[in-house]
Design a protein around this motif. Sequence first.
Motif, PDB file in Angstrom:
ATOM      1  N   SER A  50       0.866  -1.174   0.000  1.00 59.17           N
ATOM      2  CA  SER A  50       0.000   0.000   0.000  1.00 59.17           C
ATOM      3  C   SER A  50       0.904   1.225   0.000  1.00 59.17           C
ATOM      4  O   SER A  50       1.674   1.439   0.942  1.00 59.17           O
ATOM      5  CB  SER A  50      -0.908   0.004   1.237  1.00 59.17           C
ATOM      6  N   SER A  51       0.821   2.017  -1.075  1.00 55.66           N
ATOM      7  CA  SER A  51       1.689   3.173  -1.214  1.00 55.66           C
ATOM      8  C   SER A  51       0.857   4.417  -1.491  1.00 55.66           C
ATOM      9  O   SER A  51      -0.361   4.344  -1.693  1.00 55.66           O
ATOM     10  CB  SER A  51       2.687   2.960  -2.359  1.00 55.66           C
ATOM     11  N   SER A  52       1.516   5.557  -1.521  1.00 56.17           N
ATOM     12  CA  SER A  52       0.820   6.803  -1.853  1.00 56.17           C
ATOM     13  C   SER A  52       0.324   6.793  -3.298  1.00 56.17           C
ATOM     14  O   SER A  52      -0.536   7.594  -3.669  1.00 56.17           O
ATOM     15  CB  SER A  52       1.756   8.002  -1.637  1.00 56.17           C
ATOM     16  N   LYS A  53       0.866   5.875  -4.100  1.00 60.03           N
ATOM     17  CA  LYS A  53       0.467   5.748  -5.499  1.00 60.03           C
ATOM     18  C   LYS A  53      -0.730   4.817  -5.662  1.00 60.03           C
ATOM     19  O   LYS A  53      -1.322   4.734  -6.731  1.00 60.03           O
ATOM     20  CB  LYS A  53       1.627   5.204  -6.337  1.00 60.03           C
ATOM     21  N   GLY A  54      -1.072   4.091  -4.600  1.00 62.87           N
ATOM     22  CA  GLY A  54      -2.161   3.134  -4.655  1.00 62.87           C
ATOM     23  C   GLY A  54      -1.738   1.789  -4.089  1.00 62.87           C
ATOM     24  O   GLY A  54      -0.609   1.610  -3.611  1.00 62.87           O
ATOM     25  N   ILE A  55      -2.650   0.843  -4.121  1.00 66.26           N
ATOM     26  CA  ILE A  55      -2.388  -0.515  -3.642  1.00 66.26           C
ATOM     27  C   ILE A  55      -2.158  -1.418  -4.846  1.00 66.26           C
ATOM     28  O   ILE A  55      -2.959  -1.447  -5.786  1.00 66.26           O
ATOM     29  CB  ILE A  55      -3.565  -1.049  -2.811  1.00 66.26           C
ATOM     30  N   GLY A  56      -1.042  -2.125  -4.836  1.00 66.38           N
ATOM     31  CA  GLY A  56      -0.746  -3.001  -5.961  1.00 66.38           C
ATOM     32  C   GLY A  56       0.497  -3.837  -5.718  1.00 66.38           C
ATOM     33  O   GLY A  56       1.070  -3.828  -4.625  1.00 66.38           O
ATOM     34  N   TYR A  57       0.900  -4.552  -6.751  1.00 65.99           N
ATOM     35  CA  TYR A  57       2.034  -5.478  -6.667  1.00 65.99           C
ATOM     36  C   TYR A  57       3.276  -4.865  -7.321  1.00 65.99           C
ATOM     37  O   TYR A  57       3.192  -4.237  -8.373  1.00 65.99           O
ATOM     38  CB  TYR A  57       1.704  -6.792  -7.368  1.00 65.99           C
ATOM     39  N   ILE A  58       4.423  -5.074  -6.663  1.00 73.80           N
ATOM     40  CA  ILE A  58       5.696  -4.665  -7.251  1.00 73.80           C
ATOM     41  C   ILE A  58       6.548  -5.907  -7.524  1.00 73.80           C
ATOM     42  O   ILE A  58       6.486  -6.892  -6.793  1.00 73.80           O
ATOM     43  CB  ILE A  58       6.471  -3.678  -6.352  1.00 73.80           C
ATOM     44  N   TYR A  59       7.325  -5.819  -8.567  1.00 70.38           N
ATOM     45  CA  TYR A  59       8.196  -6.912  -9.003  1.00 70.38           C
ATOM     46  C   TYR A  59       9.412  -6.992  -8.088  1.00 70.38           C
ATOM     47  O   TYR A  59       9.972  -5.975  -7.685  1.00 70.38           O
ATOM     48  CB  TYR A  59       8.635  -6.627 -10.435  1.00 70.38           C
ATOM     49  N   SER A  60       9.832  -8.231  -7.734  1.00 70.69           N
ATOM     50  CA  SER A  60      11.025  -8.390  -6.908  1.00 70.69           C
ATOM     51  C   SER A  60      11.977  -9.444  -7.447  1.00 70.69           C
ATOM     52  O   SER A  60      12.832  -9.951  -6.721  1.00 70.69           O
ATOM     53  CB  SER A  60      10.643  -8.734  -5.463  1.00 70.69           C
ATOM     54  N   GLY A  61      11.827  -9.792  -8.705  1.00 74.14           N
ATOM     55  CA  GLY A  61      12.775 -10.700  -9.332  1.00 74.14           C
ATOM     56  C   GLY A  61      12.758 -12.116  -8.776  1.00 74.14           C
ATOM     57  O   GLY A  61      11.796 -12.553  -8.138  1.00 74.14           O
ATOM     58  N   THR A  62      13.848 -12.820  -9.001  1.00 80.52           N
ATOM     59  CA  THR A  62      14.028 -14.172  -8.481  1.00 80.52           C
ATOM     60  C   THR A  62      14.936 -14.108  -7.252  1.00 80.52           C
ATOM     61  O   THR A  62      15.397 -13.036  -6.868  1.00 80.52           O
ATOM     62  CB  THR A  62      14.677 -15.069  -9.540  1.00 80.52           C
ATOM     63  N   GLU A  63      15.199 -15.240  -6.627  1.00 80.50           N
ATOM     64  CA  GLU A  63      16.079 -15.266  -5.451  1.00 80.50           C
ATOM     65  C   GLU A  63      17.451 -14.694  -5.775  1.00 80.50           C
ATOM     66  O   GLU A  63      18.069 -14.024  -4.948  1.00 80.50           O
ATOM     67  CB  GLU A  63      16.209 -16.692  -4.918  1.00 80.50           C
ATOM     68  N   SER A  64      17.931 -14.938  -6.980  1.00 79.98           N
ATOM     69  CA  SER A  64      19.278 -14.482  -7.341  1.00 79.98           C
ATOM     70  C   SER A  64      19.320 -13.015  -7.769  1.00 79.98           C
ATOM     71  O   SER A  64      20.382 -12.392  -7.757  1.00 79.98           O
ATOM     72  CB  SER A  64      19.838 -15.353  -8.471  1.00 79.98           C
ATOM     73  N   THR A  65      18.163 -12.434  -8.127  1.00 85.11           N
ATOM     74  CA  THR A  65      18.150 -11.046  -8.606  1.00 85.11           C
ATOM     75  C   THR A  65      17.367 -10.102  -7.693  1.00 85.11           C
ATOM     76  O   THR A  65      17.354  -8.893  -7.941  1.00 85.11           O
ATOM     77  CB  THR A  65      17.537 -10.964 -10.022  1.00 85.11           C
ATOM     78  N   SER A  66      16.721 -10.617  -6.664  1.00 84.12           N
ATOM     79  CA  SER A  66      15.820  -9.791  -5.838  1.00 84.12           C
ATOM     80  C   SER A  66      16.529  -8.622  -5.162  1.00 84.12           C
ATOM     81  O   SER A  66      15.926  -7.562  -4.946  1.00 84.12           O
ATOM     82  CB  SER A  66      15.140 -10.655  -4.764  1.00 84.12           C
ATOM     83  N   ALA A  67      17.817  -8.780  -4.824  1.00 83.36           N
ATOM     84  CA  ALA A  67      18.553  -7.708  -4.134  1.00 83.36           C
ATOM     85  C   ALA A  67      18.646  -6.443  -4.985  1.00 83.36           C
ATOM     86  O   ALA A  67      18.862  -5.349  -4.447  1.00 83.36           O
ATOM     87  CB  ALA A  67      19.955  -8.192  -3.766  1.00 83.36           C
ATOM     88  N   SER A  68      18.458  -6.560  -6.278  1.00 79.60           N
ATOM     89  CA  SER A  68      18.490  -5.387  -7.153  1.00 79.60           C
ATOM     90  C   SER A  68      17.175  -4.613  -7.110  1.00 79.60           C
ATOM     91  O   SER A  68      17.116  -3.461  -7.552  1.00 79.60           O
ATOM     92  CB  SER A  68      18.761  -5.810  -8.602  1.00 79.60           C
ATOM     93  N   TYR A  69      16.130  -5.258  -6.579  1.00 77.21           N
ATOM     94  CA  TYR A  69      14.803  -4.646  -6.577  1.00 77.21           C
ATOM     95  C   TYR A  69      14.320  -4.278  -5.165  1.00 77.21           C
ATOM     96  O   TYR A  69      13.840  -3.159  -4.944  1.00 77.21           O
ATOM     97  CB  TYR A  69      13.794  -5.594  -7.238  1.00 77.21           C
ATOM     98  N   THR A  70      14.427  -5.204  -4.235  1.00 82.29           N
ATOM     99  CA  THR A  70      13.962  -4.949  -2.872  1.00 82.29           C
ATOM    100  C   THR A  70      14.894  -5.614  -1.861  1.00 82.29           C
ATOM    101  O   THR A  70      15.615  -6.566  -2.200  1.00 82.29           O
ATOM    102  CB  THR A  70      12.544  -5.511  -2.634  1.00 82.29           C
ATOM    103  N   LYS A  71      14.886  -5.107  -0.632  1.00 74.64           N
ATOM    104  CA  LYS A  71      15.577  -5.797   0.449  1.00 74.64           C
ATOM    105  C   LYS A  71      14.695  -5.764   1.692  1.00 74.64           C
ATOM    106  O   LYS A  71      13.903  -4.837   1.891  1.00 74.64           O
ATOM    107  CB  LYS A  71      16.941  -5.177   0.735  1.00 74.64           C
TER     108      LYS A  71
END
Length: 216
Positions: free
Chosen positions: A104-125
């Motif tokens: 839930s963000s100021s932009k609205g409620i929705g899904y964000i991409y977080s990659g795979t286990e090997s790439t997720s650190a580039s998107y979220t932590k």
Amino acid sequence: MSCLPSNLGTQCLKDLFGISADKQLVDLESKTSQSVTTRMINPDLKCAPTGAVAIGDFIQTQTAINLRKTPGGNLISTVPSKQSYQVLDVYKNEMTKISYYLISSSKGIGYIYSGTESTSASYTKKVYSTGLIKIIASEGDVLNIKNNSGINMRSTPGGSLQITVPSSERPAVLERLIRTDERHVYYKVQYKGLTGYIYSGRLAPSPNVKVWTEVR
């Protein structure tokens, strides 16, 4: 003495400096903790929780990420980098191993991409919840009952009625239960000598937890 913000913070200090902390207290005058005061102020700034992200955890975006109505679905907006959100739902494609988090963000409620286990650190932590706004309560949090009629307390989630907890009460959370198949939230609380579960809405597809309870 200095109070740490959480038991996780205590464990963080133990892991970083090898000090022995009694619960959440650290003696800042002792020789074993002098390095703590010189090397860090808030343990949350140096330590990050580990393990897979689960519903109720907090994540921080590491880059700007598109916010979508469904995993990989229609675009709502884009959330900026270095913003922290509580995870309301986790979707993982078992074939591609790609994960999406409902926020839930100021932009609205929705899904964000977080990659795979090997790439997720580039998107979220994964980060600590200290100082962040909670939608889903944790054990020890105090609730505001938002439903004007109160919330029924039951012996088990959806079980037999015990009593109604009025909106004027501020119960503490003893346990959090999320039925992952239905995305429904229940809290174990105490009221008038009784212990039971109160309902706190659903997390997906359209979160309505705030209609039922609010974390103080």
